[in-house]
Each structure stands twice: as C-alpha cells, then as structure tokens.
Design a protein around this motif. Sequence first.
Motif, PDB file in Angstrom:
ATOM      1  N   SER A 112       0.823  -1.210   0.000  1.00 25.36           N
ATOM      2  CA  SER A 112       0.000   0.000   0.000  1.00 25.36           C
ATOM      3  C   SER A 112       0.860   1.265   0.000  1.00 25.36           C
ATOM      4  O   SER A 112       0.654   2.172  -0.816  1.00 25.36           O
TER       5      SER A 112
ATOM      6  N   VAL B 218      -0.736   5.247  -7.102  1.00 20.24           N
ATOM      7  CA  VAL B 218      -2.046   5.264  -6.452  1.00 20.24           C
ATOM      8  C   VAL B 218      -2.163   6.530  -5.616  1.00 20.24           C
ATOM      9  O   VAL B 218      -1.274   6.836  -4.816  1.00 20.24           O
TER      10      VAL B 218
ATOM     11  N   ASP C 146      -5.529   7.276  -4.408  1.00 25.79           N
ATOM     12  CA  ASP C 146      -6.794   7.067  -3.718  1.00 25.79           C
ATOM     13  C   ASP C 146      -6.790   5.672  -3.090  1.00 25.79           C
ATOM     14  O   ASP C 146      -6.422   4.688  -3.740  1.00 25.79           O
TER      15      ASP C 146
ATOM     16  N   ASN D 281      -9.126   3.802  -2.602  1.00 28.02           N
ATOM     17  CA  ASN D 281     -10.081   2.927  -3.287  1.00 28.02           C
ATOM     18  C   ASN D 281      -9.671   2.649  -4.726  1.00 28.02           C
ATOM     19  O   ASN D 281     -10.484   2.181  -5.523  1.00 28.02           O
ATOM     20  N   SER D 282      -8.429   2.914  -5.046  1.00 23.11           N
ATOM     21  CA  SER D 282      -7.920   2.676  -6.399  1.00 23.11           C
ATOM     22  C   SER D 282      -8.019   1.191  -6.747  1.00 23.11           C
ATOM     23  O   SER D 282      -7.674   0.327  -5.929  1.00 23.11           O
ATOM     24  N   PRO D 283      -8.458   0.881  -7.954  1.00 23.43           N
ATOM     25  CA  PRO D 283      -8.522  -0.531  -8.366  1.00 23.43           C
ATOM     26  C   PRO D 283      -7.165  -1.232  -8.291  1.00 23.43           C
ATOM     27  O   PRO D 283      -7.104  -2.414  -7.945  1.00 23.43           O
ATOM     28  N   LEU D 284      -6.092  -0.520  -8.593  1.00 22.28           N
ATOM     29  CA  LEU D 284      -4.760  -1.112  -8.512  1.00 22.28           C
ATOM     30  C   LEU D 284      -4.431  -1.510  -7.072  1.00 22.28           C
ATOM     31  O   LEU D 284      -3.963  -2.618  -6.815  1.00 22.28           O
TER      32      LEU D 284
ATOM     33  N   LEU E 128      -6.603  -1.949  -4.506  1.00 23.87           N
ATOM     34  CA  LEU E 128      -7.526  -2.997  -4.050  1.00 23.87           C
ATOM     35  C   LEU E 128      -7.178  -4.348  -4.672  1.00 23.87           C
ATOM     36  O   LEU E 128      -7.251  -5.380  -4.007  1.00 23.87           O
ATOM     37  N   GLY E 129      -6.768  -4.341  -5.935  1.00 22.79           N
ATOM     38  CA  GLY E 129      -6.352  -5.582  -6.594  1.00 22.79           C
ATOM     39  C   GLY E 129      -5.089  -6.163  -5.967  1.00 22.79           C
ATOM     40  O   GLY E 129      -4.977  -7.382  -5.784  1.00 22.79           O
TER      41      GLY E 129
END
Length: 163
Positions: free
Chosen positions: A110, A123, A125, A127-130, A132-133
């Motif tokens: 993170s 990143v 945010d 809540n970024s898809p990257l 979270l993935g």
Amino acid sequence: MFGISPLGWVHTLGSLPAIPLAIYMFARHGRIVPRSRPGAIYFVSMSIGAASVFLVAHQPVSNAIGLVTLIVLLAGYGVGLTKRLGRAGVYIETILLTLSAFLLMVPTVSETLRRVPDGHPLVTDLNSPLLLGAQASLLVALLVGVTAQVIYLRKRRMSGVGF
C-alpha cells in the motif's frame, strides 16, 4: 524523498530485511522457521517495524495492524516454546508466522504504491482498483500459501519426517 520522515526511514529500513528473509524461508523451508538465524533476524526486523509504526502512523488502522502484527509475531514465536500443543504446535506456529508476513506486506504494498514513483505515485486514492487488486492478491496468496503449508506439514508428518 518519498515524503518519509527520518523516523519513517528508521521504521522502513528496520522492517525491510523481514521481506527477503520471509521469501527465503518460504522458498527453502516452506515456512518461516523461528529457531534459525534467518528466523531470529526476521523476528527482530518485524519487531522494529511493528513497534515503530505507532510513532509514524497517521491512520488508526495502521496502529491496529501494528498491534495485531506484534501479537501474531509474539504468539508465533512463543508457540514453539511450549510442548502442550503437541503436533498442533507446528501448524499454529506456521499459520501465525505466515500471517505476520502477510500483515507486513499489506502496508508495504500500500505504501509503496502510494509513494512510488516519487512525486507521481501509482495510487493516490485508497479505493484505487490497482491498490484494491494488490491487496486482494495478497489475501489470495495468504489463503493459498497457508493451505499449501498445512498440506506440506501434514505430508511430512505422515511420512515420518520431522519438522
């Protein structure tokens, strides 16, 4: 550099050796081996990182992860010191220490994604898809890894090979 304070660098560099040590022990032994030289260095490095997070963290979740990491780490190393658990002890030890590595990697990934490259992080945010993935991938790796470790330990026990 990377917006890290001097105390943040102590935290980062203090915990950094735990990552290659965990990878080495997973590759060589299939688990973190606490009563070995790499295991002892892993313990010290993880302790530095988990304890120093309270001094550098800006979010309450970071303190919670640090506290849980310390508890899991101490329990993982302590379980091997008691014989009361019998054969279950090595399974509990393995799961706890693997969980400690996971708890190290979640904030590491993170923070890396949120700081690199310097000035233009991948990143911005939470809540970024990257992001979270990446976190979901770590969770899958934990679940698959612990399952594989338990199967490996069980096969060793069944074949009469010690831990």
